[in-house]
Enzyme design. Structure first.
Site, mmCIF file in Angstrom:
data_model
loop_
_atom_site.group_PDB
_atom_site.id
_atom_site.type_symbol
_atom_site.label_atom_id
_atom_site.label_comp_id
_atom_site.label_asym_id
_atom_site.label_seq_id
_atom_site.Cartn_x
_atom_site.Cartn_y
_atom_site.Cartn_z
ATOM 1 N N PHE A 123 0.868 -1.184 0.000
ATOM 2 C CA PHE A 123 0.000 0.000 0.000
ATOM 3 C C PHE A 123 0.903 1.231 0.000
ATOM 4 O O PHE A 123 1.739 1.382 0.894
ATOM 5 C CB PHE A 123 -0.878 -0.035 1.262
ATOM 6 C CG PHE A 123 -1.649 1.223 1.530
ATOM 7 C CD1 PHE A 123 -2.636 1.644 0.652
ATOM 8 C CD2 PHE A 123 -1.399 1.978 2.662
ATOM 9 C CE1 PHE A 123 -3.365 2.799 0.911
ATOM 10 C CE2 PHE A 123 -2.122 3.128 2.939
ATOM 11 C CZ PHE A 123 -3.116 3.536 2.054
ATOM 12 N N SER A 132 2.141 12.201 7.862
ATOM 13 C CA SER A 132 0.902 12.320 8.647
ATOM 14 C C SER A 132 -0.184 13.057 7.872
ATOM 15 O O SER A 132 -1.366 12.908 8.169
ATOM 16 C CB SER A 132 1.185 13.069 9.956
ATOM 17 O OG SER A 132 1.975 12.274 10.803
ATOM 18 N N PHE A 156 8.809 4.786 2.256
ATOM 19 C CA PHE A 156 8.584 3.894 3.418
ATOM 20 C C PHE A 156 7.503 2.857 3.114
ATOM 21 O O PHE A 156 6.607 2.610 3.943
ATOM 22 C CB PHE A 156 8.179 4.687 4.671
ATOM 23 C CG PHE A 156 9.206 5.661 5.168
ATOM 24 C CD1 PHE A 156 10.556 5.362 5.134
ATOM 25 C CD2 PHE A 156 8.825 6.898 5.696
ATOM 26 C CE1 PHE A 156 11.511 6.259 5.608
ATOM 27 C CE2 PHE A 156 9.762 7.797 6.181
ATOM 28 C CZ PHE A 156 11.107 7.481 6.125
ATOM 29 N N ILE A 157 7.570 2.258 1.944
ATOM 30 C CA ILE A 157 6.503 1.331 1.565
ATOM 31 C C ILE A 157 6.859 -0.102 1.981
ATOM 32 O O ILE A 157 7.823 -0.696 1.477
ATOM 33 C CB ILE A 157 6.207 1.408 0.048
ATOM 34 C CG1 ILE A 157 5.928 2.863 -0.364
ATOM 35 C CG2 ILE A 157 5.037 0.479 -0.307
ATOM 36 C CD1 ILE A 157 4.870 3.595 0.466
ATOM 37 N N ILE A 337 14.616 -6.368 32.825
ATOM 38 C CA ILE A 337 14.647 -7.585 33.655
ATOM 39 C C ILE A 337 15.826 -8.473 33.248
ATOM 40 O O ILE A 337 16.436 -9.147 34.078
ATOM 41 C CB ILE A 337 13.292 -8.328 33.554
ATOM 42 C CG1 ILE A 337 12.219 -7.523 34.300
ATOM 43 C CG2 ILE A 337 13.380 -9.759 34.089
ATOM 44 C CD1 ILE A 337 10.786 -8.004 34.105
ATOM 45 N N GLY A 339 18.644 -7.387 32.389
ATOM 46 C CA GLY A 339 19.907 -6.731 32.732
ATOM 47 C C GLY A 339 20.810 -6.626 31.507
ATOM 48 O O GLY A 339 20.334 -6.418 30.383
ATOM 49 N N GLU A 363 1.353 3.454 10.059
ATOM 50 C CA GLU A 363 -0.115 3.447 9.957
ATOM 51 C C GLU A 363 -0.754 4.514 10.860
ATOM 52 O O GLU A 363 -1.836 4.325 11.406
ATOM 53 C CB GLU A 363 -0.683 2.041 10.174
ATOM 54 C CG GLU A 363 -0.131 1.094 9.111
ATOM 55 C CD GLU A 363 -0.997 -0.091 8.780
ATOM 56 O OE1 GLU A 363 -2.179 -0.101 9.138
ATOM 57 O OE2 GLU A 363 -0.465 -1.019 8.120
HETATM 58 N N1 CAA Z 1 -13.241 6.431 7.117
HETATM 59 C C1 CAA Z 1 -13.941 6.979 6.115
HETATM 60 N N2 CAA Z 1 -13.775 8.268 5.738
HETATM 61 C C2 CAA Z 1 -12.858 8.992 6.405
HETATM 62 C C3 CAA Z 1 -12.102 8.463 7.469
HETATM 63 C C4 CAA Z 1 -12.333 7.110 7.812
HETATM 64 N N3 CAA Z 1 -11.645 6.530 8.809
HETATM 65 N N4 CAA Z 1 -11.272 9.415 7.941
HETATM 66 C C5 CAA Z 1 -11.499 10.506 7.216
HETATM 67 N N5 CAA Z 1 -12.458 10.251 6.292
HETATM 68 C C6 CAA Z 1 -13.033 11.172 5.308
HETATM 69 C C7 CAA Z 1 -13.764 12.322 6.019
HETATM 70 O O1 CAA Z 1 -15.098 11.973 6.307
HETATM 71 C C8 CAA Z 1 -13.687 13.413 4.972
HETATM 72 O O2 CAA Z 1 -14.623 13.166 3.950
HETATM 73 P P1 CAA Z 1 -15.762 14.246 3.533
HETATM 74 O O3 CAA Z 1 -15.039 15.468 3.101
HETATM 75 O O4 CAA Z 1 -16.502 13.562 2.430
HETATM 76 O O5 CAA Z 1 -16.565 14.472 4.750
HETATM 77 C C9 CAA Z 1 -12.321 13.172 4.354
HETATM 78 O O6 CAA Z 1 -11.991 11.815 4.594
HETATM 79 C C10 CAA Z 1 -11.240 14.068 4.897
HETATM 80 O O7 CAA Z 1 -11.203 13.895 6.293
HETATM 81 P P2 CAA Z 1 -10.411 14.900 7.237
HETATM 82 O O8 CAA Z 1 -10.797 16.311 6.865
HETATM 83 O O9 CAA Z 1 -10.597 14.452 8.634
HETATM 84 O O10 CAA Z 1 -8.912 14.681 6.742
HETATM 85 P P3 CAA Z 1 -7.574 15.326 7.261
HETATM 86 O O11 CAA Z 1 -6.813 15.832 6.126
HETATM 87 O O12 CAA Z 1 -7.861 16.254 8.404
HETATM 88 O O13 CAA Z 1 -6.761 14.035 7.792
HETATM 89 C C11 CAA Z 1 -6.037 12.383 9.337
HETATM 90 C C12 CAA Z 1 -7.217 13.215 8.756
HETATM 91 C C13 CAA Z 1 -6.686 11.487 10.374
HETATM 92 C C14 CAA Z 1 -4.986 13.235 9.993
HETATM 93 C C15 CAA Z 1 -5.444 11.523 8.204
HETATM 94 O O14 CAA Z 1 -4.761 12.337 7.290
HETATM 95 C C16 CAA Z 1 -4.514 10.447 8.700
HETATM 96 O O15 CAA Z 1 -4.945 9.376 9.103
HETATM 97 N N6 CAA Z 1 -3.163 10.681 8.646
HETATM 98 C C17 CAA Z 1 -2.181 9.656 8.948
HETATM 99 C C18 CAA Z 1 -1.800 8.939 7.702
HETATM 100 C C19 CAA Z 1 -1.278 7.558 7.982
HETATM 101 O O16 CAA Z 1 -1.783 6.840 8.823
HETATM 102 N N7 CAA Z 1 -0.278 7.163 7.235
HETATM 103 C C20 CAA Z 1 0.244 5.856 7.348
HETATM 104 C C21 CAA Z 1 0.798 5.423 6.044
HETATM 105 S S1 CAA Z 1 0.482 3.775 5.651
HETATM 106 C C22 CAA Z 1 1.563 2.825 6.458
HETATM 107 O O17 CAA Z 1 2.236 3.189 7.377
HETATM 108 C C23 CAA Z 1 1.444 1.437 5.940
HETATM 109 C C24 CAA Z 1 2.601 0.571 6.041
HETATM 110 O O18 CAA Z 1 3.269 0.343 5.060
HETATM 111 C C25 CAA Z 1 2.854 -0.175 7.303
#
Ligand code: CAA
Length: 384
Positions: A123, A132, A156-157, A337, A339, A363
Site C-alpha cells: 500500500f 501524517s 517507506f513502503i 529484567i 539486565g 499506519e
Molecule cells: N473512514 C472513512 N472516511 C474517512 C475516514 C475514515 N476513517 N477518515 C477521514 N475520512 C473522510 C472524512 O469523512 C472526509 O470526507 P468528507 O469530506 O466527504 O466528509 C475526508 O476523509 C477528509 O477527512 P479529514 O478532513 O478528517 O482529513 P484530514 O486531512 O484532516 O486528515 C487524518 C485526517 C486522520 C490526519 C489523516 O490524514 C490520517 O490518518 N493521517 C495519517 C496517515 C497515515 O496513517 N499514514 C500511514 C501510512 S500507511 C503505512 O504506514 C502502511 C505501512 O506500510 C505499514
C-alpha cells in the site's frame, strides 16, 4: 480472557500459535540479522489460509472473521514481527480494499492471487513530504485516453520491493483537496514503476521498506480502484482495519517479551535466589501482564465492531494507540529484567525492543491516533 471466542476462532488461534512457534520462530533471529524477506514463511502461511484470511472462499480466501485474523496475526508477531507486518498490510489493507471496492474483474485478476498468497500486496500513500498529512501528496495521475499516467515518489513502503501488486494513491485533481485523490492497482513490472533502495532500519529488518518511483508509468483505466476521487477515503478506511492489525502485532510482540522476561527471571539467580522472587520484578511482571491484557481487549473489541458492521474508526485508533505504546513500555521492562543480557543479541528481547519501536509511528503516529479519537469524541458530543 473475557471475550467468548468461538470454536473456530480458537482453532485458528491454536493453528497459528503452533505454526508460529514451530516454523516461524526458529529462523526469526537469523532473518533479523540477514534482512532476508520471509518468503518461505509466507508460502507456508498461504497454505494455511493466512494470506486471504477475511476474503470469502469464492475469491480463494479463508472466509474468517476479523477476530480470528487478529488472533492469528498476534501469534505470528509473537515469533517474527517482520513476517507479521507483511501479513498485516497484505490482509488488512490490500485484500480488504480490493474485496470491498474492486470490480469483479479486479477481484478475479488481483484478489484471487493475493488471497491465495501467489503475490504479496503493498500500500503506497506516504511520500517524502507527506506522511501524517497524506492530503498533501504530490504524486500525480493524469488521464490519457484509457490510461492514467503516474509520476512521483512514494516512501517507506512496506513490501515495496517484494509486492506483486501495490495500491497507489495519486492526485487526479489538485483543486479538490482530498476529493482529488484516487487509488490505483499497480502491478509489479509495469513499465515506469520501480522500487528504490531498501531502507536500513532499526527493526522489522526482514520486511523490506522502499521508495516506489513512478516515471510516466501508464496504468490502464480499468485498474482505478473505486471511483476517481475516492482514493483518500479508500486509504482512510483501509487504515482503520490496518490499525487493528498494528494493535495485534503489538500484542504479539509484547506477549513474547513478557514470556521471555518471565523465563529469564525464573532461572537467573542473584543474591542467592531467582530474581523472580524479588518484589520489584514481580510488580513489573504484573504491570506488563495487565497492560497486555488491556491492549488485547481493545484489539478484540475493535475487531468485533468491524465484524458486526459497526463504525469502528475510533476504536481501531484507540486499540492501535494503546497497544503500540504498551508494547514499547513492555519491551523496555522485559529488557530491563534481562539486565546486561537484554542488551546483547543472544537474547530475543533485544530484537523485540527494536521491532516494537515503529508501532507508534507507522499506519498513523500516536499523535495522529489522538487526532482521530478526539475528533470522534468532539463530533459525537456535538451531535443531537
Ligand atoms: N473512514 C472513512 N472516511 C474517512 C475516514 C475514515 N476513517 N477518515 C477521514 N475520512 C473522510 C472524512 O469523512 C472526509 O470526507 P468528507 O469530506 O466527504 O466528509 C475526508 O476523509 C477528509 O477527512 P479529514 O478532513 O478528517 O482529513 P484530514 O486531512 O484532516 O486528515 C487524518 C485526517 C486522520 C490526519 C489523516 O490524514 C490520517 O490518518 N493521517 C495519517 C496517515 C497515515 O496513517 N499514514 C500511514 C501510512 S500507511 C503505512 O504506514 C502502511 C505501512 O506500510 C505499514
Amino acid at each position: 480472557m473475557s471475550f467468548a471466542l468461538t470454536d473456530e476462532q480458537l482453532m485458528i488461534q491454536t493453528m497459528a500459535r503452533e505454526f508460529s512457534r514451530d516454523v516461524v520462530a526458529p529462523t526469526a533471529a537469523e532473518r533479523d540479522r540477514t534482512c532476508e524477506f520471509p518468503v518461505e514463511n509466507l508460502k507456508k502461511m498461504a497454505e494455511l489460509g493466512f494470506m486471504g484470511m477475511m476474503v470469502p472462499f469464492e475469491y480463494k480466501g479463508s472466509g474468517a472473521d476479523t477476530v480470528s485474523y487478529v488472533l492469528a496475526l498476534s501469534e505470528i508477531a509473537y515469533s517474527c514481527a517482520s513476517t507479521a507486518v507483511v501479513m498485516s498490510v497484505h490482509n488488512s489493507i490490500v485484500c480488504e480494499s480490493i474485496y470491498r471496492l474492486g470490480t469483479e474483474d479486479q477481484k478475479e485478476r488481483y484478489l484471487k492471487p493475493l488471497a491465495a498468497g501467489d503475490i504479496i500486496g503493498a500500500f503506497a500513500m506516504t511520500e517524502p513530504h507527506a506522511g501524517s498529512d497524506p492530503v498533501r501528496q504530490s504524486t500525480t495521475a493524469v488521464r490519457d485516453g484509457n490510461y492514467y499516467i503516474l509520476n512521483g515518489t512514494k516512501r517507506f513502503i512496506t513490501s515495496g520491493k517484494n509486492a506483486g501488486l501495490t495500491i497507489v494513491t495519486a492526485v487526479t485533481d489538485k483543486t479538490k483537496r482530498h476529493k482529488g485523490i484516487s487509488a490505483f492497482l499497480v502491478k509489479k513490472d509495469t513499465p515506469g514503476f520501480s522500487a528504490g533502495n531498501l531502507e536500513d532500519k532499526m527493526g522489522l529488518r526482514a520486511s523490506d521498506t522502499t521508495d516506489l518511483i513512478f516515471d510516466d508509468c501508464r496504468i490502464p483505466a480499468e485498474d482505478l480502484l473505486g471511483e476517481e476521487g475516492d482514493g483518500f477515503k479508500i486509504a482512510m478506511q483501509a487504515l482503520d482495519g490496518g490499525r487493528i492489525g498494528i494493535a495485534a502485532q503489538s500484542v504479539g510482540v509484547a506477549q513474547a517479551a513478557l514470556d521471555a522476561a518471565v523465563d529469564y527471571a525464573k532461572i537467573r539467580e542473584q543474591f542467592g535466589q531467582p530474581i523472580s522472587k524479588f518484589q520489584g520484578l514481580r510488580w513489573m511482571i504484573a504491570d506488563m501482564a495487565v497492560e497486555i491484557e488491556a491492549a488485547r481487549q481493545l484489539m478484540l473489541s475493535a475487531a468485533e465492531m468491524k465484524d458486526r458492521g459497526e463504525k469502528y474508526t475510533a476504536q481501531a485508533s484507540m486499540a492501535k494507540l494503546f497497544a503500540s505504546e504498551m508494547v514499547n513500555r513492555v519491551t523496555t521492562k522485559a529488557l530491563q529484567i534481562h539486565g546486561g543480557y537484554g542488551f546483547i543479541k543472544e537474547y530475543p528481547v533485544e530484537r523485540f525492543f527494536r521491532d516494537a519501536r515503529v508501532f507508534t509511528i507507522y499506519e498513523g503516529t500516536s499523535e495522529i491516533q489522538r487526532v482521530v479519537i478526539s475528533n470522534h469524541i468532539l463530533k459525537d458530543k456535538r451531535s443531537p
